[in-house]
Design an enzyme around this catalytic site. Sequence first.
Site, PDB file in Angstrom:
ATOM      1  N   ARG A  14     -45.707  58.249  37.537  1.00 35.71           N
ATOM      2  CA  ARG A  14     -44.782  57.597  36.617  1.00 35.71           C
ATOM      3  C   ARG A  14     -45.526  56.986  35.426  1.00 35.71           C
ATOM      4  O   ARG A  14     -45.058  57.018  34.306  1.00 35.71           O
ATOM      5  CB  ARG A  14     -44.019  56.496  37.351  1.00 35.71           C
ATOM      6  CG  ARG A  14     -43.109  55.830  36.368  1.00 35.71           C
ATOM      7  CD  ARG A  14     -42.335  54.589  36.805  1.00 35.71           C
ATOM      8  NE  ARG A  14     -42.262  54.223  38.151  1.00 35.71           N
ATOM      9  CZ  ARG A  14     -41.119  53.946  38.783  1.00 35.71           C
ATOM     10  NH1 ARG A  14     -39.981  54.109  38.167  1.00 35.71           N
ATOM     11  NH2 ARG A  14     -41.131  53.508  40.011  1.00 35.71           N
ATOM     12  N   CYS A  40     -58.089  30.700  27.253  1.00 32.60           N
ATOM     13  CA  CYS A  40     -59.445  30.646  26.707  1.00 32.60           C
ATOM     14  C   CYS A  40     -59.339  30.935  25.213  1.00 32.60           C
ATOM     15  O   CYS A  40     -58.581  31.813  24.798  1.00 32.60           O
ATOM     16  CB  CYS A  40     -60.293  31.716  27.403  1.00 32.60           C
ATOM     17  SG  CYS A  40     -61.777  32.137  26.480  1.00 32.60           S
ATOM     18  N   GLU A  47     -40.740  60.039  46.011  1.00 32.76           N
ATOM     19  CA  GLU A  47     -41.766  59.072  46.383  1.00 32.76           C
ATOM     20  C   GLU A  47     -42.821  59.754  47.245  1.00 32.76           C
ATOM     21  O   GLU A  47     -42.477  60.422  48.229  1.00 32.76           O
ATOM     22  CB  GLU A  47     -41.084  57.936  47.168  1.00 32.76           C
ATOM     23  CG  GLU A  47     -41.850  56.674  47.248  1.00 32.76           C
ATOM     24  CD  GLU A  47     -41.529  55.715  46.084  1.00 32.76           C
ATOM     25  OE1 GLU A  47     -40.812  56.098  45.147  1.00 32.76           O
ATOM     26  OE2 GLU A  47     -42.044  54.592  46.141  1.00 32.76           O
ATOM     27  N   SER A  93     -37.423  52.376  36.038  1.00 38.63           N
ATOM     28  CA  SER A  93     -37.557  51.623  37.285  1.00 38.63           C
ATOM     29  C   SER A  93     -36.157  51.157  37.690  1.00 38.63           C
ATOM     30  O   SER A  93     -35.195  51.434  36.986  1.00 38.63           O
ATOM     31  CB  SER A  93     -38.512  50.455  37.106  1.00 38.63           C
ATOM     32  OG  SER A  93     -38.310  49.869  35.867  1.00 38.63           O
ATOM     33  N   LYS A 105     -35.716  52.401  50.456  1.00 35.55           N
ATOM     34  CA  LYS A 105     -36.663  52.364  49.337  1.00 35.55           C
ATOM     35  C   LYS A 105     -38.071  52.342  49.909  1.00 35.55           C
ATOM     36  O   LYS A 105     -38.502  51.341  50.485  1.00 35.55           O
ATOM     37  CB  LYS A 105     -36.418  51.139  48.462  1.00 35.55           C
ATOM     38  CG  LYS A 105     -37.295  51.164  47.234  1.00 35.55           C
ATOM     39  CD  LYS A 105     -36.837  50.204  46.184  1.00 35.55           C
ATOM     40  CE  LYS A 105     -37.589  50.418  44.883  1.00 35.55           C
ATOM     41  NZ  LYS A 105     -39.030  50.580  45.008  1.00 35.55           N
TER      42      LYS A 105
END
Length: 673
Positions: free
Chosen positions: A139, A429, A176, A84, A118
Amino acid sequence: MTDRRKARQRIEALRREIGQHDYCYYVLDDPQIPDGEYDRLLRELQALELEFPDLVTADSPTQRVGAAPLLEFAEVRHAVPMLSLDNAFNEAEVRAFDRRVRERLQNMAQIEYVAEPKLDGLAISLLYRQGVLVRGATRGDGTTGEEVTQNVRTLPSIPLRLLGKGYPEILEVRGEVFMPRSGFAALNRRAAQRNEKTFANPRNAAAGSLRQLDPRVTAERPLEFFCYGTGQVRDGELPDRHSAILARFRDWGLRINPEIDSVSGMDGCLEYYRRITAKRATLPYAIDGVVYKVDRLDLQQQLGFVARAPRWAIAHKFPAEEAMTVLKAVEFQVGRTGALTPVARLEPVFVGGATVSNATLHNMDEVERKDVRVGDTVIVRRAGDVIPEVAGVVLAKRPQHAARVRLPHRCPVCGSAVIRPEGEAVARCTGGLFCAAQRKELIRHFSSRRAMDIEGLGEKLVDQLVDAGLVKTPADIFTLTAARLAALEHMGEKSAQKLVMAIERARHTTFQRFLYALGIREVGEATAALLAQYFGTLEALLAADESVLQQAPDVGPVVAAAIAAFFREPHNREVISALREAGVQWPEQAPAGRTGPGALSGMTFVLTGTLTVMSRDEAKRRIQALGGKITGSVSKKTDYLVVGAEPGSKLAEAQQQGVALLDEQAFLKLLQA
Ligand code: I6G
């Protein structure tokens, strides 16, 4: 000439011609013929291929759609990890990036960068063998993605065969996949008309469309592709600059964003950023920033990588967008690890290109710091694909009866006690073994190789078993029968039998594995081993309060509190009893108290890298003195890899096989304990 030979020649000519028109249309953005003429060429090719089906090849433009739907995606391990990018959110951060780059390059005066928009889409890897597209993959986590070959083939802007010559034998192209704004709007409009779910933003729409098991669905979605880099390259050369590689890609028919530009130094980068910012609204696709990459590959290589991102590139993100709306309620979501996250339910508001009705409040510290109250007018912030957040409160608009947000005492999913350890922001929890929100994660962990080692009980099957209501707690695993398993989708009788046998084998385990398998917070493998050694029996461990727990080696107040809270929860004790009743057992051992000779007996160690405190021989001697074994390579039987400075390939092997890692500090602790 025979009909067949003539047909072959015509087919090849048509494919070349269509490929050339695809190139003009998608890559050059300069169509040479009307759409009708293009369709005529394609229909002629289809007709010939119908007549001579043995002449059909996978890279024919007629073969984009048509593969049968899949049952699931296969996994793809990336030969070169898909990294990344680091982000910079302002000019100062970009300048700091450039400074770091120059410092690492002997204070080079000015760097040539390639600047690119981008896109808000999803990263894809395309593998070309001898110029033919043979695999498409997402990816995923960067190391392993999903194979989506059939789906990427349906994108008209992805060439099935590269044009020209000179490409490497194996060329992995990365880029992309995105959905243009107009296509996104039309898709959502159609979905709304049919009362179907709409997508929140183009990124989700692109990801959802590409991850379809039926490629015919993907084919109908308006997806496009721009490439921006390479993965593995074999048997062939690429130019020595990123800009030249992109130019070469373009010659080979791959689509490159026309906004990409070469710029000089920081001033060039920032000027580019301003230029793209001004154009952003008119671009046909959504972007969330620009990317700067060092152009020269030799410099990229010198700079290398840090963690999961290259040092030679950065994403300069656009500032987040903000809007005001009213906070209607705060609910608590329980995550897979039991963490409670306060979620703001909002009056829907349009921000950053999407309608937002939920936003995260992160944790109770943040709620208190921002003094957020129900009824308040709040500022919602959304940046790119990041989850929207409540950034602050407009105090001037606070109504009189705005209500404080309170952390629930009981888990909203399972009713177990909620704890928020001193000084910690996150509340959790405590119903680990019982809570439905944590169920899948816990059962995966419980059955994993280094825990109860139930072979065949993988991620997908856990999903199926939990979704079908067959497994609610780990104890339910031991009630599964071959008949019940065989009734599940995609499960044959043989696999069901094999799984039942694996479950049977898992009933006989060790105390240390069992403890680790319970998934108690703060109790990893090393701590589980030490606890098992120290207490010897489950009964002794259950009887220990926090102060007794802290007498065990390596157990401080935080670990002791986590263990005590876990065993205090009646639901967890019930599940443990059920596991014991189901026959889960291990050889009893005498409590060791403080460890001594034999403390590491049965454990196998492998060493890699350089240890600083002791020599390798010394480390071996000490492991052996405590009854442990040393081997030279990582295998299924390895319990720990001790990792020194500059580790070798064993580290990657151990990570791949899920072997527990000990750095030098942890190793010393284990020896001293
Ligand atoms: O995620 C990304 C988006 C765009 C990228 C990227 C990019 O270049 C325009 N480039 C690289 C090298 C990486 N991710 C890792």
